[in-house]
Design a protein around this motif. Structure first.
Motif, PDB file in Angstrom:
ATOM      1  N   GLY A 225       0.644   2.793  12.190  1.00  0.00           N
ATOM      2  CA  GLY A 225       0.534   2.395  13.586  1.00  0.00           C
ATOM      3  C   GLY A 225       1.575   1.366  13.989  1.00  0.00           C
ATOM      4  N   VAL A 226       2.826   1.598  13.563  1.00  0.00           N
ATOM      5  CA  VAL A 226       3.901   0.663  13.911  1.00  0.00           C
ATOM      6  C   VAL A 226       4.225   0.817  15.395  1.00  0.00           C
ATOM      7  N   GLY A 227       4.192  -0.286  16.126  1.00  0.00           N
ATOM      8  CA  GLY A 227       4.472  -0.232  17.563  1.00  0.00           C
ATOM      9  C   GLY A 227       5.938  -0.454  17.856  1.00  0.00           C
TER      10      GLY A 227
ATOM     11  N   THR B 158       0.830  -1.198   0.000  1.00  0.00           N
ATOM     12  CA  THR B 158       0.000   0.000   0.000  1.00  0.00           C
ATOM     13  C   THR B 158       0.869   1.255   0.000  1.00  0.00           C
ATOM     14  N   ARG B 159       0.193   2.404  -0.136  1.00  0.00           N
ATOM     15  CA  ARG B 159       0.923   3.656  -0.221  1.00  0.00           C
ATOM     16  C   ARG B 159       1.781   3.896   1.017  1.00  0.00           C
ATOM     17  N   ASP B 160       1.195   3.714   2.197  1.00  0.00           N
ATOM     18  CA  ASP B 160       1.951   4.024   3.409  1.00  0.00           C
ATOM     19  C   ASP B 160       3.094   3.045   3.634  1.00  0.00           C
ATOM     20  N   GLU B 161       2.894   1.803   3.187  1.00  0.00           N
ATOM     21  CA  GLU B 161       3.989   0.832   3.301  1.00  0.00           C
ATOM     22  C   GLU B 161       5.151   1.236   2.403  1.00  0.00           C
TER      23      GLU B 161
ATOM     24  N   LEU C 271      10.445  -5.595   5.786  1.00  0.00           N
ATOM     25  CA  LEU C 271       9.459  -6.680   5.798  1.00  0.00           C
ATOM     26  C   LEU C 271       9.137  -7.079   7.233  1.00  0.00           C
ATOM     27  N   TYR C 272      10.182  -7.067   8.087  1.00  0.00           N
ATOM     28  CA  TYR C 272       9.956  -7.409   9.497  1.00  0.00           C
ATOM     29  C   TYR C 272       9.086  -6.346  10.168  1.00  0.00           C
ATOM     30  N   VAL C 273       9.411  -5.057   9.910  1.00  0.00           N
ATOM     31  CA  VAL C 273       8.633  -3.977  10.518  1.00  0.00           C
ATOM     32  C   VAL C 273       7.170  -4.077  10.093  1.00  0.00           C
ATOM     33  N   LEU C 274       6.953  -4.393   8.817  1.00  0.00           N
ATOM     34  CA  LEU C 274       5.582  -4.472   8.300  1.00  0.00           C
ATOM     35  C   LEU C 274       4.930  -5.803   8.645  1.00  0.00           C
ATOM     36  N   GLY C 275       5.734  -6.749   9.159  1.00  0.00           N
ATOM     37  CA  GLY C 275       5.198  -8.061   9.491  1.00  0.00           C
ATOM     38  C   GLY C 275       4.717  -8.822   8.281  1.00  0.00           C
ATOM     39  N   ARG C 276       5.511  -8.792   7.217  1.00  0.00           N
ATOM     40  CA  ARG C 276       5.092  -9.455   5.982  1.00  0.00           C
ATOM     41  C   ARG C 276       6.080 -10.525   5.563  1.00  0.00           C
TER      42      ARG C 276
END
Lengths: 262, 231
Positions: free
Chosen positions: A134-136, A55-58, A216-221
């Motif tokens: 909303g990255v924690g 997505t755009r924000d990713e 990828l780790y930050v986005l959990g993908r």
């Protein structure tokens, strides 16, 4: 070494700040030029909701992180690409007879604080992406690691390209392909590129560790190319290996420097 | 190299939205490499002209007494430079693009003729714009600020980064009618056969004439200014 660098950088900063209007304008223009890349991303996402599944924000998160490490590196050591001019003109001699390493002097030579405009732009984009997604903290800590890793990788690339100049003498385009090409590559998720290219920048020239693998780790993908999970955390190792290679190459280069004799 | 990376981004976009802007994937890839090829001859990153240095050093006074109009003289120089850049900077990326991705090549002679005309007009528009930027040094003393401004406007509004058809709504309409579109987007559309030939050429001719006209006026103003400064 750090003290010398800081001293030299501060001298150049004071020199640049002597012309206040010009200084402010250059900072602002740097910001605007960097904003063009974001504008392009926004135009692309005005037409689609996802690019290669992102997505755009990713995409903005990946862009912001890579951009931050690149622009920081550009300000701190970007002037290494002027080594070819110094070799050609024979002025590299003066760097060698001073009692500090040539690398530090070159990196600080003409230190350009007006590049702060680009850095601010990268920080804003990254900040926007982090809040929008909303990255924690549980995964967000990786962002700091990836920016640091990215800086080491880009810095090593600059050093490697500079070392190559001792061999090629007058080919600054080589530097640009390495460094600016790397910046261009990391602006978008690597998922848009072909498999061979991504494998190349993962295992040969570790550009994938600037933002893609840790991102990828930050986005959990999961990686669409199916690389193992462990690679997400190997960025610092890859950066270290590249930095050692760059250091060795730079030493070799300086050792093989032949002055113009003028 | 940069063209290849851009091509992948455009391919990803067209895979997500097939048929966007009336292009198919092959058109989008072709667009990418044609625009990449235009960077050299159109001098999209600015520069090319030696005028700013000559104005700063005062050599411009010599140029003005020569029995040839400064603007046309500089244009002739620039066209020569563009021809050289076309050979070394345009053909290799096109060949690379064709080898890696395969690009669309117009089959009929009419489209080639339209593209050739559009290319020539684009050169004039690009030159006229950069000439105006160069002459601004006479008043501003320094060309760095305007050069960056020109760089931003040119790279964004010429269609060099993404096709202008992708710009949303009004912005898209506006962008395609500005002079920067005449440098890249319009000739590329002529190459792809995606635009009406007479309308496109007319818009390019309009901008070429308008900017050259401004350039001529500015040249006269410069002449007076130089006379006042005593040459």
């Amino acid at each position: 070494m750090v003290r010398t660098y800081a001293l030299l950088a501060w001298t150049w900063t004071r020199a640049a700040a002597a012309y206040r209007g010009s200084f402010a304008l250059m900072v602002l223009l740097g910001f605007v030029v960097a904003a063009v890349d974001v504008a392009v991303i926004l135009v692309v996402f005005a037409n689609t909701t996802a690019l290669a599944g992102f997505t755009r924000d990713e995409v903005l998160l990946l862009y912001g992180a890579a951009s931050l490490s690149f622009t920081l590196c550009d300000m701190l050591v970007g002037n290494l690409d002027r080594v070819s001019a110094h070799i050609k003109a024979g002025t590299f001699d003066t760097f060698l007879i001073r009692p500090i390493g040539a690398w530090v002097q070159l990196a600080a030579d003409r230190f350009n604080p007006t590049r702060i405009g680009r850095i601010v732009q990268a920080v804003l984009v990254l900040g926007h992406a982090v809040t929008a997604l909303g990255v924690g903290w549980d995964r967000g800590w990786m962002i700091a690691v990836m920016v640091a890793t990215g800086m080491v990788i880009f810095g090593s690339l600059w050093t490697l390209a500079g070392a190559l100049q001792f061999l090629l003498t007058d080919a600054p385009e080589v530097v640009n392909t390495f460094t600016y090409g790397g910046q261009q590559l990391t602006q978008y998720p690597l998922a848009v590129y072909s498999r061979e290219l991504v494998l190349g920048v993962t295992y040969v020239l570790p550009l994938a560790f600037v933002n893609w693998q840790p991102g990828l780790y930050v986005l959990g993908r999961d990686d669409p190319f199916g690389t193992p999970e462990a690679l997400r955390f190997l960025g610092p190792v890859a950066a270290l290996v590249l930095a050692l290679a760059a250091m060795a190459a730079w030493r070799q280069g300086v050792r093989h420097y032949r002055s113009t004799g003028s | 190299m940069f063209g290849v990376l851009r091509a992948y981004v455009l391919i990803a976009l067209w895979q997500a939205r097939p048929g966007l802007a009336g292009y198919d994937v092959a058109d989008a890839v072709t667009f990418c490499f044609v625009t990449q090829a235009l960077i050299g001859p159109m001098q999209l990153f600015g520069g090319g002209l030696t005028l700013p240095e000559r104005i700063r050093s005062g050599d411009i006074a010599l140029d003005l007494v020569r029995p040839a109009p400064l603007q046309l003289w500089t244009l002739a120089e620039d066209v020569g430079r563009a021809a050289y850049l076309f050979a070394v900077r345009s053909l290799p990326p096109m060949l690379l693009g064709a080898a890696l991705f395969g690009i669309v090549v117009p089959a009929d002679a009419g489209r080639w003729a339209a593209f050739a005309a559009g290319f020539a007009l684009a050169l004039v528009v690009s030159f006229a714009w950069r000439y105006l930027i160069a002459l601004s040094v006479c008043w501003l003393q320094d060309d760095r600020g305007v050069a960056v401004l020109s760089l931003v406007l040119t790279t964004f509004f010429s269609g060099m980064m993404v096709p202008l058809h992708l710009f949303p709504g009004r912005l898209g309409d506006l962008a395609t009618s500005l002079p920067w579109a005449a440098m890249v987007q319009l000739p590329t559309d002529l190459y792809l056969g995606k635009a009406s030939v007479p309308e496109t050429l007319a818009l390019q001719a309009f901008w070429a004439a308008a900017l050259m006209g401004f350039g001529a006026l500015a040249t006269r103003a410069v002449r007076h200014k130089v006379v006042i400064q005593g040459g």
